[in-house]
Enzyme design. Structure first.
Site, PDB file in Angstrom:
ATOM      1  N   SER A 142       0.864  -1.186   0.000  1.00 35.75           N
ATOM      2  CA  SER A 142       0.000   0.000   0.000  1.00 35.75           C
ATOM      3  C   SER A 142       0.897   1.232   0.000  1.00 35.75           C
ATOM      4  O   SER A 142       2.084   1.136   0.354  1.00 35.75           O
ATOM      5  CB  SER A 142      -0.852   0.000   1.281  1.00 35.75           C
ATOM      6  N   TYR A 155      -2.288  -1.245  10.393  1.00 38.43           N
ATOM      7  CA  TYR A 155      -2.233  -1.341   8.925  1.00 38.43           C
ATOM      8  C   TYR A 155      -0.894  -0.813   8.410  1.00 38.43           C
ATOM      9  O   TYR A 155      -0.231  -1.450   7.590  1.00 38.43           O
ATOM     10  CB  TYR A 155      -3.399  -0.541   8.336  1.00 38.43           C
TER      11      TYR A 155
HETATM   12  P1  NAD Z   1     -11.637  -5.850   0.001  1.00 43.71           P
HETATM   13  O1  NAD Z   1     -12.202  -5.709   1.354  1.00 43.71           O
HETATM   14  O2  NAD Z   1     -12.465  -5.488  -1.199  1.00 43.71           O
HETATM   15  O3  NAD Z   1     -11.133  -7.336  -0.234  1.00 43.71           O
HETATM   16  C1  NAD Z   1     -10.382  -8.013   0.733  1.00 43.71           C
HETATM   17  C2  NAD Z   1     -10.355  -9.482   0.378  1.00 43.71           C
HETATM   18  O4  NAD Z   1      -9.648 -10.164   1.419  1.00 43.71           O
HETATM   19  C3  NAD Z   1     -11.750 -10.113   0.330  1.00 43.71           C
HETATM   20  O5  NAD Z   1     -11.768 -11.083  -0.687  1.00 43.71           O
HETATM   21  C4  NAD Z   1     -11.892 -10.756   1.705  1.00 43.71           C
HETATM   22  O6  NAD Z   1     -12.804 -11.830   1.723  1.00 43.71           O
HETATM   23  C5  NAD Z   1     -10.470 -11.223   1.908  1.00 43.71           C
HETATM   24  N1  NAD Z   1     -10.145 -11.504   3.290  1.00 43.71           N
HETATM   25  C6  NAD Z   1     -10.314 -10.721   4.392  1.00 43.71           C
HETATM   26  N2  NAD Z   1      -9.895 -11.369   5.486  1.00 43.71           N
HETATM   27  C7  NAD Z   1      -9.457 -12.579   5.075  1.00 43.71           C
HETATM   28  C8  NAD Z   1      -8.890 -13.704   5.735  1.00 43.71           C
HETATM   29  N3  NAD Z   1      -8.721 -13.735   7.068  1.00 43.71           N
HETATM   30  N4  NAD Z   1      -8.559 -14.786   4.995  1.00 43.71           N
HETATM   31  C9  NAD Z   1      -8.750 -14.800   3.651  1.00 43.71           C
HETATM   32  N5  NAD Z   1      -9.258 -13.758   2.983  1.00 43.71           N
HETATM   33  C10 NAD Z   1      -9.608 -12.662   3.677  1.00 43.71           C
HETATM   34  O7  NAD Z   1     -10.267  -5.036   0.040  1.00 43.71           O
HETATM   35  P2  NAD Z   1      -9.353  -4.425  -1.128  1.00 43.71           P
HETATM   36  O8  NAD Z   1      -9.483  -2.964  -1.079  1.00 43.71           O
HETATM   37  O9  NAD Z   1      -9.563  -5.134  -2.419  1.00 43.71           O
HETATM   38  O10 NAD Z   1      -7.916  -4.770  -0.531  1.00 43.71           O
HETATM   39  C11 NAD Z   1      -7.096  -5.785  -1.041  1.00 43.71           C
HETATM   40  C12 NAD Z   1      -5.664  -5.518  -0.621  1.00 43.71           C
HETATM   41  O11 NAD Z   1      -5.236  -4.288  -1.192  1.00 43.71           O
HETATM   42  C13 NAD Z   1      -5.477  -5.396   0.887  1.00 43.71           C
HETATM   43  O12 NAD Z   1      -4.256  -6.003   1.264  1.00 43.71           O
HETATM   44  C14 NAD Z   1      -5.406  -3.896   1.086  1.00 43.71           C
HETATM   45  O13 NAD Z   1      -4.675  -3.556   2.228  1.00 43.71           O
HETATM   46  C15 NAD Z   1      -4.711  -3.468  -0.180  1.00 43.71           C
HETATM   47  N6  NAD Z   1      -4.877  -2.066  -0.516  1.00 43.71           N
HETATM   48  C16 NAD Z   1      -6.123  -1.562  -0.787  1.00 43.71           C
HETATM   49  C17 NAD Z   1      -6.243  -0.219  -1.132  1.00 43.71           C
HETATM   50  C18 NAD Z   1      -7.566   0.405  -1.468  1.00 43.71           C
HETATM   51  O14 NAD Z   1      -7.604   1.634  -1.636  1.00 43.71           O
HETATM   52  N7  NAD Z   1      -8.637  -0.341  -1.603  1.00 43.71           N
HETATM   53  C19 NAD Z   1      -5.108   0.589  -1.172  1.00 43.71           C
HETATM   54  C20 NAD Z   1      -3.882   0.042  -0.889  1.00 43.71           C
HETATM   55  C21 NAD Z   1      -3.775  -1.297  -0.571  1.00 43.71           C
END
Ligand code: NAD
Length: 260
Positions: A142, A155
């Site tokens: 991130s 985080y």
């Molecule tokens: P999201 O909430 O849409 O998806 C998260 C996914 O992780 C889902 O499929 C959920 O079921 C799964 N998950 C959660 N806990 C779990 C567990 N214990 N075991 C297995 N699966 C699990 O989130 P997102 O925004 O798509 O985030 C995905 C990644 O990208 C994360 O690591 C997040 O930190 C990172 N990220 C997101 C953003 C953003 O702006 N959305 C920015 C930077 C980084």
């Protein structure tokens, strides 16, 4: 380009992980999906990956906070799809609170899912990758792996840890065809971020649309969200020959967030 390869994408029932899984499938990889959600919806996603791209897709319900389940997921990919060539460590959760108010249980869970799972997943796939002298580990860190924001202690700590772990795995395998890199997105409009937008709207008594603009304006100079599809295309690039010597890098896709 990825025909004959197997890709495991953690947290791919939603958001960024699903976008990445679909792009890897479009490039020909067989896919191990993972994550939580409604069983019927997950089955529909799995079937769509198979029919849309003509690849095989399996689903593992492994909980990324449980090391033994992570190992089982990798074993299931190897047994069911014939390998574990690409691992995208994407599953992640968020909780916001000041350090003095941060629940210990949330701290432990975020460190387990967002950081320790990256370690256990890498540990489980590396023997498979070494056996074929080819592999790609792509860690979804991130902008918060490079800089901090208030109220995100667990985080930010986890994501900085992921950036460091990425470098170690890259160095330990630098003389092989196994690479490890991190992608550092800024804001991507997924359920994880929608929750933060909704909370901001409620806290400030503003519309969800205004909250969205405020969230972007605060950190992301482009004032545009990155899409899961853009991150998926970058993951595919990292799997290709052009990226064979990109090792231990943290690639920002953040609309200029960390350039400031
Ligand atoms: P999201 O909430 O849409 O998806 C998260 C996914 O992780 C889902 O499929 C959920 O079921 C799964 N998950 C959660 N806990 C779990 C567990 N214990 N075991 C297995 N699966 C699990 O989130 P997102 O925004 O798509 O985030 C995905 C990644 O990208 C994360 O690591 C997040 O930190 C990172 N990220 C997101 C953003 C953003 O702006 N959305 C920015 C930077 C980084």
């Amino acid at each position: 380009m990825l025909k004959g390869k197997t890709a495991i994408v953690t947290g791919s029932t939603s958001g960024i992980g699903l976008g990445i899984a679909r792009k890897l499938a479009a490039a020909g990889a067989d896919i191990m999906l993972n994550g939580f959600g409604d069983a019927a919806e997950i089955e529909a996603v799995r079937r769509a990956v198979e029919t849309d791209y003509g690849v095989r897709a399996l689903y593992s319900a492994a909980d990324m906070s449980k090391p033994d389940q992570i190992a089982d997921m990798v074993a299931a990919a190897s047994a069911g799809l014939g390998g574990a060539d690409i691992l995208v460590n994407n599953a992640g959760i968020q909780h916001t609170a000041r350090v003095e108010d941060f629940p210990a249980e949330r701290w432990e869970t975020i460190i387990a899912i967002n950081l320790s799972a990256v370690f256990y997943g890498s540990q489980a796939v590396l023997p498979h990758m070494k056996a074929r002298n080819w592999g790609r580990i792509i860690n979804i860190a991130s902008a918060h792996g490079l800089v901090a924001s208030a109220q995100k202690a667990a985080y930010v700590a986890a994501k900085h840890g992921v950036v460091g772990l990425t470098k170690v795995v890259a160095l330990e395998n630098a003389e092989t065809n196994i690479t490890c890199n991190a992608i550092c997105p800024g804001w991507v409009l997924t359920p994880l971020v929608q929750k933060q937008i909704d909370a901001l709207a409620a806290r400030e008594n503003i519309s969800v649309q205004e909250a969205q603009v405020r969230l972007l304006s605060e950190k992301q100079p482009s004032k545009q969200f990155t899409t899961p599809e853009q991150l998926g295309d970058l993951a595919v690039f990292l799997c290709g020959d052009a990226a064979a010597n990109i090792r231990g890098a943290s690639l920002s896709v953040d609309g200029g967030w960390t350039a400031q």
